[in-house]
Structures are given as structure tokens and as C-alpha cells.
Design a protein around this motif. Sequence first.
Motif, mmCIF file in Angstrom:
data_model
loop_
_atom_site.group_PDB
_atom_site.id
_atom_site.type_symbol
_atom_site.label_atom_id
_atom_site.label_comp_id
_atom_site.label_asym_id
_atom_site.label_seq_id
_atom_site.Cartn_x
_atom_site.Cartn_y
_atom_site.Cartn_z
ATOM 1 N N PHE A 243 0.699 -1.135 -0.011
ATOM 2 C CA PHE A 243 -0.162 0.071 0.033
ATOM 3 C C PHE A 243 0.981 1.422 -0.156
ATOM 4 O O PHE A 243 0.720 2.461 -0.677
ATOM 5 N N LYS A 244 1.958 1.318 0.683
ATOM 6 C CA LYS A 244 2.704 2.461 1.046
ATOM 7 C C LYS A 244 3.570 2.545 -0.470
ATOM 8 O O LYS A 244 3.602 3.939 -0.691
ATOM 9 N N LYS A 245 3.959 1.924 -1.008
ATOM 10 C CA LYS A 245 4.558 2.086 -2.288
ATOM 11 C C LYS A 245 3.526 2.475 -3.506
ATOM 12 O O LYS A 245 4.092 3.405 -4.314
ATOM 13 N N ALA A 246 2.579 2.031 -3.363
ATOM 14 C CA ALA A 246 1.262 2.272 -4.298
ATOM 15 C C ALA A 246 0.846 3.834 -4.190
ATOM 16 O O ALA A 246 0.707 4.614 -5.113
ATOM 17 N N LEU A 247 0.883 4.031 -2.921
ATOM 18 C CA LEU A 247 0.380 5.443 -2.625
ATOM 19 C C LEU A 247 1.288 6.450 -2.970
ATOM 20 O O LEU A 247 1.028 7.714 -3.486
ATOM 21 N N GLU A 248 2.826 6.072 -2.960
ATOM 22 C CA GLU A 248 3.723 7.146 -3.330
ATOM 23 C C GLU A 248 3.632 7.314 -4.894
ATOM 24 O O GLU A 248 3.860 8.365 -5.113
ATOM 25 N N ILE A 249 3.462 6.313 -5.493
ATOM 26 C CA ILE A 249 3.271 6.494 -6.990
ATOM 27 C C ILE A 249 2.071 7.176 -7.276
ATOM 28 O O ILE A 249 2.042 8.208 -8.157
ATOM 29 N N ILE A 250 0.988 7.141 -6.748
ATOM 30 C CA ILE A 250 -0.411 7.721 -7.011
ATOM 31 C C ILE A 250 -0.268 9.206 -6.315
ATOM 32 O O ILE A 250 -0.758 10.036 -7.146
ATOM 33 N N LYS A 251 0.342 9.553 -5.427
ATOM 34 C CA LYS A 251 0.857 11.023 -5.070
ATOM 35 C C LYS A 251 1.507 11.834 -6.099
ATOM 36 O O LYS A 251 1.294 12.711 -6.356
ATOM 37 N N GLN A 252 2.746 11.028 -6.712
ATOM 38 C CA GLN A 252 3.168 11.462 -7.505
ATOM 39 C C GLN A 252 2.635 11.702 -8.898
ATOM 40 O O GLN A 252 2.651 12.641 -9.704
ATOM 41 N N LYS A 253 1.705 10.636 -9.263
ATOM 42 C CA LYS A 253 0.955 10.691 -10.592
ATOM 43 C C LYS A 253 -0.035 12.061 -10.420
ATOM 44 O O LYS A 253 -0.474 12.423 -11.436
ATOM 45 N N TYR A 254 -0.772 12.048 -9.431
ATOM 46 C CA TYR A 254 -1.941 13.016 -9.319
ATOM 47 C C TYR A 254 -1.961 14.100 -8.532
ATOM 48 O O TYR A 254 -2.772 14.938 -8.691
ATOM 49 N N GLY A 255 -0.812 14.212 -7.761
ATOM 50 C CA GLY A 255 -0.618 15.523 -6.941
ATOM 51 C C GLY A 255 -1.617 15.878 -6.243
ATOM 52 O O GLY A 255 -2.120 15.162 -5.229
#
Length: 380
Positions: A243-255
Motif C-alpha cells: 500500500f505504501k509503495k502504491a500511494l507514493e506512485i499515486i501521489k506523484q501521478k495525481y498530485g
Amino acid sequence: MKILLIGEYSRLHNSLKEGLQKLGHDVTILGFKDGFKNYPVDFPLEKKWDSGFLKKIKLALLVFTGFDITSNLTYRQFWKNKNHFNHFDIVQLINENSFFCDYTHEKKILDFLFKHNKKVFLLSAGDDYPYVKYNFEHPENPSIIQPYLAGKIADKDFSNVLKFRTKPFEKLHHYIYENIQGVIATDLDYHITMQNHLKYLGLIPSPMNLDKFPKSELEIIDKIVIFHGINRESYFKKGNDYFKKALEIIKQKYGAKVEILTSENLPYDKFINLYDRAHILLDQLYGHDQGSNGLEGMAKGKVVFTNASKLFEKHYNLSEKVAINGLPDVDYLVNELSLLIDNPAEIIAIGKRARAFIEKEHDYIKIAEKFVAIWQKTNA
């Protein structure tokens, strides 16, 4: 009926108690408060000598003498109040090790309960001998055994699971099954491991007190809010690393299009309210069926990433998603989150179906009625 519920996991017995009381039964809960979650218990037990310097003394004593002071002190707490724990029509144990004692002290407590009450039942609602045995023998089955076998969890941090592979707890398992009227599973993960057992009475889903979760629909104004609640003791068991790794990508992707809320080890009353603003709740990854946090999120109409496998969909005859089946795969999680963020209407639709599912399958009064029916029809 006069009913004694022993042990508490994630508010399961509290919700059942509330349902049983609505039906007019006299219900008492005995047990620990489930650690930092601090659930209400009528007769609370306290784990003593279990932290700090006293724990070090306890462990040294255990190594040199084999004597477990914590188990002894738990037994003494029970024995001091034993007159409150007899003459019940029904006693239900939440686990094969409800008192967290060693074999000797656990058996002493159970001896008293078996001898001084009419019927005793057992829940399969967490780690126990059949669940642990089955999943070590079937490592392909999604379960908490998988992150352990992958080397993510040290033996000392998995001791509450591994103890069920030892001879004393195998012996305790057989002793309990010789004396109970039957065992009831609370979700599909435990149902799988219990099928064909002579004492198995079937699956009754975990109860949810919907009075505590007023019906409301999600509203998306600007940002999509994602909530990630972490229990450090079960960090890898729940798949929080993925979950943590996925959220890091989501945060970068969607800001700024998303807001991510994170909490750690909060008491239940604070935790349950913290994610009220969330649209999406990240719960757990290893299994077939939801745990209590997932069910509560669904009751609040959230889109929950949890255990919702094909087996779950088949069992409940579902044609549309009521939750997102979580898998230990970062790319998969990112893709599923992205689909929701890009399609807010789907978040609203799944949230509505989630609430409807809980109302249909987990309502605490309906579930209490199912428990009463099984308890009454099973001979002493």
C-alpha cells in the motif's frame, strides 16, 4: 438466555453483544481490550509483566524455569472473579487461546468454564491451530502466512501465529474440541480451513452494528481522499508495504488531485472517526474475506481495498463489486486506484453497493439471531 462472550477482536464480540441485547438476552464480555484498540469489556483482563524491564525478567524466568509469570497472573485475575463466570447458558470463546496463556494456565481456566456452564462454543475468527496448519500446508492460499514465508516477518514477530504449530497448542486444540459443542467461522478464510470437521457448525459473518454507522453517501467536491490506517504489529501481515509503495506512485501521478491520510496505532474510537472524510480506505491484502476494519469502512459507504476474492463473490452471489480485492502487487494497486480516481462516479457507485451489502449480510441483529439459532439447536 444468559451468555458469556470471552475475548475481543476488532469489536466482534461487542457488536454481537449489542445484537443479542436487542433480542432480550443477558450478555457479559470477559477478556482483554485488544491492545491499543481499547474496546469496552465488562470484566477486563490485563496482561501483566508484558513490557519493559518486567518483561525481561519474565523471559529470563521462563528460560531458566519454564514458568510463565504473565500466564500465572492472568489465571489469578480470572480465578479471583470466577464466581462471575459460571451458570451461563452459553459461553463463546473467541479463539483457541482466548486468554493468551501457556497450555497449563489456559487449560485450568477452560476446565472451570467447561465444568460450570451449560454449553461452550468456539469461534474461528483469527489465528488458530486449523487455520495455521492449513495455510502452511497450502502456501498458495492467500493468507498472512505468505509474507512470513517471503521472509518479511521475523519469527519473534510471528510468535502469536507460530505457537499454533507447537505441541502444547496442538494438545490444547484437541482438548478444546473434545469439550465444546461446536465451532463457528466468522468469514471465508476460516471457513475454508474448517470444512468437513465434525465439530464445524458453519459460517456466520461478523456482526456490524449499523446503528453506529448512520447511512450516508459519498460526496466528491474536489480531491479524492484516500485513508491508510497502519497497525505496526501487523504491518506486513496486512500488506502495508505494498500500500505504501502504491500511494507514493499515486501521489506523484495525481498530485493535488488526491489527499492521502495516514494513521498509526490509534485507539478504536479515534481511528473510526479519522477516516470519515475519506472516499477510499486501504485495509488488507492477504485473504478472501474482509476483516472488521474493512467491514466498518464498507458500512460507512467507502470504497475499501480489502480481501474480496472470486471465492467471496461466488459465496455471496455478487455480480458487481462491493469492494476492491486487494492483491500484493504494487502495479495492480496503482492501476485499481487510478481507475477510481479517473472515474469518481464509480467510487460513488461502489460505496452505495458496499453499504447495501453490509445491511444485507452483516446486520448485527440478523447475525445475533443466527448465533442464537445455532446455539439452541446444538445439543449439550
